[in-house]
Structure formats: structure tokens, C-alpha cells
Design a protein around this motif. Structure first.
Motif, PDB file in Angstrom:
ATOM      1  N   GLN A   1      -3.453   7.784 -13.131  1.00 24.34           N
ATOM      2  CA  GLN A   1      -3.520   7.488 -11.702  1.00 24.34           C
ATOM      3  C   GLN A   1      -3.373   5.970 -11.510  1.00 24.34           C
ATOM      4  OE1 GLN A   1      -4.094  10.208  -9.831  1.00 24.34           O
ATOM      5  NE2 GLN A   1      -4.817   9.483  -7.849  1.00 24.34           N
TER       6      GLN A   1
ATOM      7  N   LYS B   1       4.515  11.765  -7.781  1.00 27.67           N
ATOM      8  CA  LYS B   1       5.261  12.857  -7.154  1.00 27.67           C
ATOM      9  C   LYS B   1       5.479  13.938  -8.201  1.00 27.67           C
ATOM     10  CE  LYS B   1       7.952  10.168  -3.833  1.00 27.67           C
ATOM     11  NZ  LYS B   1       9.298   9.967  -3.289  1.00 27.67           N
TER      12      LYS B   1
ATOM     13  N   GLU C   1       8.532   7.674   6.811  1.00 31.17           N
ATOM     14  CA  GLU C   1       7.729   8.644   7.566  1.00 31.17           C
ATOM     15  C   GLU C   1       7.607   8.187   9.026  1.00 31.17           C
ATOM     16  OE1 GLU C   1       6.864   7.270   4.709  1.00 31.17           O
ATOM     17  OE2 GLU C   1       6.768   8.961   3.311  1.00 31.17           O
TER      18      GLU C   1
ATOM     19  N   ASN D   1       7.241   2.625   4.709  1.00 29.53           N
ATOM     20  CA  ASN D   1       6.642   3.878   4.236  1.00 29.53           C
ATOM     21  C   ASN D   1       5.225   3.988   4.809  1.00 29.53           C
ATOM     22  OD1 ASN D   1       7.086   5.986   1.900  1.00 29.53           O
ATOM     23  ND2 ASN D   1       4.933   5.408   1.838  1.00 29.53           N
TER      24      ASN D   1
ATOM     25  N   SER E   1       3.899  13.929   3.953  1.00 30.78           N
ATOM     26  CA  SER E   1       5.072  14.669   3.450  1.00 30.78           C
ATOM     27  C   SER E   1       5.746  13.897   2.330  1.00 30.78           C
ATOM     28  CB  SER E   1       6.108  14.861   4.561  1.00 30.78           C
ATOM     29  OG  SER E   1       5.530  15.449   5.679  1.00 30.78           O
ATOM     30  N   VAL E   2       6.238  14.649   1.358  1.00 33.63           N
ATOM     31  CA  VAL E   2       6.966  13.994   0.252  1.00 33.63           C
ATOM     32  C   VAL E   2       8.423  13.847   0.679  1.00 33.63           C
ATOM     33  CG1 VAL E   2       7.584  14.132  -2.179  1.00 33.63           C
ATOM     34  CG2 VAL E   2       5.371  15.035  -1.402  1.00 33.63           C
TER      35      VAL E   2
ATOM     36  N   LYS F   1       4.337   7.689  -6.738  1.00 33.13           N
ATOM     37  CA  LYS F   1       4.474   7.857  -5.291  1.00 33.13           C
ATOM     38  C   LYS F   1       5.059   6.574  -4.692  1.00 33.13           C
ATOM     39  CE  LYS F   1       1.041  11.464  -4.801  1.00 33.13           C
ATOM     40  NZ  LYS F   1      -0.154  12.009  -4.157  1.00 33.13           N
ATOM     41  N   ASP F   2       5.740   6.723  -3.547  1.00 28.10           N
ATOM     42  CA  ASP F   2       6.470   5.591  -2.953  1.00 28.10           C
ATOM     43  C   ASP F   2       5.543   4.409  -2.669  1.00 28.10           C
ATOM     44  OD1 ASP F   2       8.645   7.264  -3.039  1.00 28.10           O
ATOM     45  OD2 ASP F   2       8.488   7.868  -0.938  1.00 28.10           O
TER      46      ASP F   2
ATOM     47  N   ALA G   1       1.677   6.540   4.364  1.00 26.44           N
ATOM     48  CA  ALA G   1       1.061   7.694   3.687  1.00 26.44           C
ATOM     49  C   ALA G   1      -0.464   7.538   3.663  1.00 26.44           C
ATOM     50  CB  ALA G   1       1.587   7.806   2.247  1.00 26.44           C
TER      51      ALA G   1
ATOM     52  N   PHE H   1      -4.315   8.092   2.003  1.00 25.24           N
ATOM     53  CA  PHE H   1      -4.996   8.174   0.704  1.00 25.24           C
ATOM     54  C   PHE H   1      -6.499   8.175   0.949  1.00 25.24           C
ATOM     55  CE2 PHE H   1      -0.878   6.307   0.053  1.00 25.24           C
ATOM     56  CZ  PHE H   1      -0.385   7.051  -1.002  1.00 25.24           C
TER      57      PHE H   1
ATOM     58  N   ARG I   1     -11.930  12.684   5.674  1.00 22.49           N
ATOM     59  CA  ARG I   1     -11.302  13.774   4.929  1.00 22.49           C
ATOM     60  C   ARG I   1     -12.357  14.580   4.195  1.00 22.49           C
ATOM     61  NH1 ARG I   1      -6.483  15.089   1.748  1.00 22.49           N
ATOM     62  NH2 ARG I   1      -6.459  17.316   2.121  1.00 22.49           N
TER      63      ARG I   1
ATOM     64  N   SER J   1      -6.420   4.927  -4.768  1.00 25.24           N
ATOM     65  CA  SER J   1      -6.054   5.573  -6.022  1.00 25.24           C
ATOM     66  C   SER J   1      -4.875   6.496  -5.754  1.00 25.24           C
ATOM     67  CB  SER J   1      -7.272   6.356  -6.535  1.00 25.24           C
ATOM     68  OG  SER J   1      -6.907   7.145  -7.634  1.00 25.24           O
ATOM     69  N   VAL J   2      -3.743   6.187  -6.380  1.00 29.68           N
ATOM     70  CA  VAL J   2      -2.471   6.833  -6.025  1.00 29.68           C
ATOM     71  C   VAL J   2      -1.894   7.569  -7.227  1.00 29.68           C
ATOM     72  CG1 VAL J   2      -0.135   6.393  -5.152  1.00 29.68           C
ATOM     73  CG2 VAL J   2      -2.044   5.015  -4.323  1.00 29.68           C
TER      74      VAL J   2
HETATM   75  C1  LIG Z   1      -5.718  12.930   4.207  1.00 28.09           C
HETATM   76  C2  LIG Z   1      -4.969  12.831   2.919  1.00 28.09           C
HETATM   77  C3  LIG Z   1      -5.491  12.099   1.868  1.00 28.09           C
HETATM   78  C4  LIG Z   1      -4.763  11.944   0.662  1.00 28.09           C
HETATM   79  N1  LIG Z   1      -5.310  11.207  -0.352  1.00 28.09           N
HETATM   80  C5  LIG Z   1      -4.582  10.966  -1.466  1.00 28.09           C
HETATM   81  C6  LIG Z   1      -5.100  10.110  -2.493  1.00 28.09           C
HETATM   82  O1  LIG Z   1      -6.206   9.571  -2.420  1.00 28.09           O
HETATM   83  N2  LIG Z   1      -4.296   9.877  -3.578  1.00 28.09           N
HETATM   84  C7  LIG Z   1      -3.037  10.418  -3.696  1.00 28.09           C
HETATM   85  O2  LIG Z   1      -2.339  10.150  -4.685  1.00 28.09           O
HETATM   86  N3  LIG Z   1      -2.543  11.254  -2.741  1.00 28.09           N
HETATM   87  C8  LIG Z   1      -3.267  11.511  -1.623  1.00 28.09           C
HETATM   88  N4  LIG Z   1      -2.758  12.307  -0.633  1.00 28.09           N
HETATM   89  C9  LIG Z   1      -1.372  12.799  -0.765  1.00 28.09           C
HETATM   90  C10 LIG Z   1      -0.362  11.698  -0.345  1.00 28.09           C
HETATM   91  O3  LIG Z   1      -0.572  11.296   1.000  1.00 28.09           O
HETATM   92  C11 LIG Z   1       1.068  12.262  -0.490  1.00 28.09           C
HETATM   93  O4  LIG Z   1       1.336  12.533  -1.859  1.00 28.09           O
HETATM   94  C12 LIG Z   1       2.139  11.360   0.073  1.00 28.09           C
HETATM   95  O5  LIG Z   1       3.377  12.050   0.056  1.00 28.09           O
HETATM   96  C13 LIG Z   1       2.327  10.089  -0.733  1.00 28.09           C
HETATM   97  O6  LIG Z   1       3.329   9.367  -0.059  1.00 28.09           O
HETATM   98  P1  LIG Z   1       4.274   8.292  -0.679  1.00 28.09           P
HETATM   99  O7  LIG Z   1       5.054   8.924  -1.827  1.00 28.09           O
HETATM  100  O8  LIG Z   1       5.140   7.941   0.494  1.00 28.09           O
HETATM  101  O9  LIG Z   1       3.421   7.149  -1.145  1.00 28.09           O
HETATM  102  C14 LIG Z   1      -3.491  12.540   0.532  1.00 28.09           C
HETATM  103  C15 LIG Z   1      -2.971  13.332   1.566  1.00 28.09           C
HETATM  104  C16 LIG Z   1      -3.715  13.482   2.747  1.00 28.09           C
HETATM  105  C17 LIG Z   1      -3.149  14.332   3.856  1.00 28.09           C
END
Ligand SMILES: Cc1cc2nc3c(=O)[nH]c(=O)nc-3n(C[C@H](O)[C@H](O)[C@H](O)COP(=O)(O)O)c2cc1C
Length: 205
Positions: free
Chosen positions: A148, A63, A107, A39, A99-100, A69-70, A41, A43, A184, A59-60
Motif C-alpha cells: 500500500q 488498480k 473525474e 484527478n 470510479s476507476v 492508483k492515479d 478520488a 480515501f 465512511r 493510504s492508497v
Molecule cells: C468513501 C471511499 C473511501 C475510499 N477509501 C480508499 C482508501 O482509503 N484507499 C484506497 O486505496 N482506496 C479507497 N477508495 C477507493 C478509491 O477511491 C478508488 O480506487 C478510486 O478509483 C481511486 O482513484 P484514482 O485511481 O483516481 O486515484 C475509497 C472509495 C470510497 C468511495
């Protein structure tokens, strides 16, 4: 303008905070799906928080379907992960990787993002990023009302592009321009490294 935070919804606060706490570094996180795929993604609620031992934090959230989140699920279940500092030129891959997708769908495979194996680590790293922190789960704390997931990773190895590295007085010195980090801002905005200012710290008394 004074913002009375209690008068705003969580969505409104999030929208405001991500425009005010700028620029933010981006952790581009590769984790193990447990099915032979990986995976990836981004953050930006991310930073290094201690040096002894070296620990970083992401910090995650959740969905929309009320599942973690994954990245949270994978690190919770399998511990190892790799945090990259993406380059400015990787912005479209970074954005695509947010992308979700259903849990377990990669991804990396979906968007054709190249990876390679760092020496001595069970997970690959993304080709082209100048830095890859090879981490193991240190702790996961649940913070706030949603809540979170505050994921702490102990950094065991760091892969750094040799181009960015020099050595001085037993220390590793990094050329930030060679890292070319993506930053960002709020909304869909990103930034690149601008002018670098060098300011001498005040002498100690
Ligand atoms: C540049 C950027 C920064 C992001 N920062 C965060 C973050 O700090 N925390 C969060 O929960 N999601 C953040 N997101 C959204 C996640 O990347 C998005 O939800 C992603 O689908 C999560 O993937 P996963 O389910 O594969 O873990 C961000 C997206 C982008 C484009």
C-alpha cells in the motif's frame, strides 16, 4: 468472537477492518494529471498525523490491472495536491469520483463536479466542501505485502469556509456542524455528524 487474523485472506481482513474502524473521515483528494486536467478520488484510510510540520496521511492501493492508483502516480510525479473534507450533501459526487477511469481522464470533468481556484495555490479546490488542505508531497512509503502507498502530505495552506470559523485567544475555532463532514462506514455505508458531546478533560495534577 475472537478473530485470528492469520486465518483470513487480505480481502476478508479489508472487508472486516473497514466495518470496525468507524467512522472514518474522508479525504477527497484532487491531484494534477499533468495534461491540464485534475484527478479526484476519495480515501478513508486518512488522518492528520503531525502538527509540526502539519502533515496528513492517506493510504492508497492499486488498480486491478496492477498499476498504482492515479492519485499515487500524480502525487509521486507532481507533488501538489488538495485534500477536501466533503460535506454530507456531496456523498453522491464522492462516490462517483471513486470510479476507476483510465489514467489522465478527469473525474471532475466526467461527473461535472464544480471547482474554483484558492488564492495562492496552483491547483483548484472543489466547490462546496468546507475545508481544503493545500499539500505538497512530504514522503511516500510502501507498506505491507501488496504494498500500500502511505502518502504523507505537508499542509502549506488551509482554505476554510468562513461560516465555520470564529477566533478566540489567538486560536482559530471551528464549528463542526458548519463543516458537516461526511464519514465512511463499512460496505457502501456513510454517516453524518450525530449528536455532539462536550466533556471537560480531567484537571492536570
Ligand atoms: C468513501 C471511499 C473511501 C475510499 N477509501 C480508499 C482508501 O482509503 N484507499 C484506497 O486505496 N482506496 C479507497 N477508495 C477507493 C478509491 O477511491 C478508488 O480506487 C478510486 O478509483 C481511486 O482513484 P484514482 O485511481 O483516481 O486515484 C475509497 C472509495 C470510497 C468511495
Amino acid at each position: 468472537m475472537i478473530v485470528d487474523c492469520g486465518q483470513y485472506t487480505a480481502d476478508q481482513m479489508y472487508f472486516l477492518l473497514i466495518q470496525l474502524v468507524i467512522p472514518r473521515p474522508v479525504a477527497w483528494v484532487l491531484s494534477d494529471n499533468g495534461n491540464g486536467t485534475h484527478n479526484l478520488a476519495p480515501f478513508s484510510f486518512f488522518n492528520a498525523i503531525t502538527a509540526n510540520p502539519p502533515i496528513l496521511m492517506i493510504s492508497v492501493g492499486w488498480k486491478d490491472d496492477k498499476l498504482h492508483k492515479d492519485t499515487w502516480v500524480n502525487i509521486g510525479e507532481r507533488s501538489h495536491f488538495v485534500v477536501h473534507i466533503p460535506r454530507g450533501g456531496q456523498v453522491h459526487d464522492v462516490s462517483n469520483s471513486s470510479s476507476v477511469l483510465p489514467h489522465g481522464v478527469s473525474e471532475i470533468e466526467t461527473f461535472g463536479i464544480a471547482t474554483e481556484s484558492p488564492e495562492g495555490w496552483p491547483l483548484p479546490r472543489v466547490t462546496g466542501a468546507a475545508v481544503a488542505f493545500c499539500c505538497e508531497k512530504y514522503a511516500i512509503y510502501e507498506i505491507g505485502r501488496d504494498p500500500q502507498g502511505l502518502i504523507l502530505g505537508k499542509i502549506n495552506r488551509i482554505w476554510i469556509d468562513e461560516e465555520a470559523v470564529s477566533r478566540s485567544n489567538n486560536r482559530i475555532v471551528i464549528d463542526p456542524a458548519k463543516i458537516d463532514p461526511l464519514a465512511r462506514l463499512g460496505g457502501n455505508h456513510y454517516a453524518l455528524l450525530g449528536e455532539i458531546l462536550t466533556v471537560k478533560r480531567p484537571d492536570k495534577p
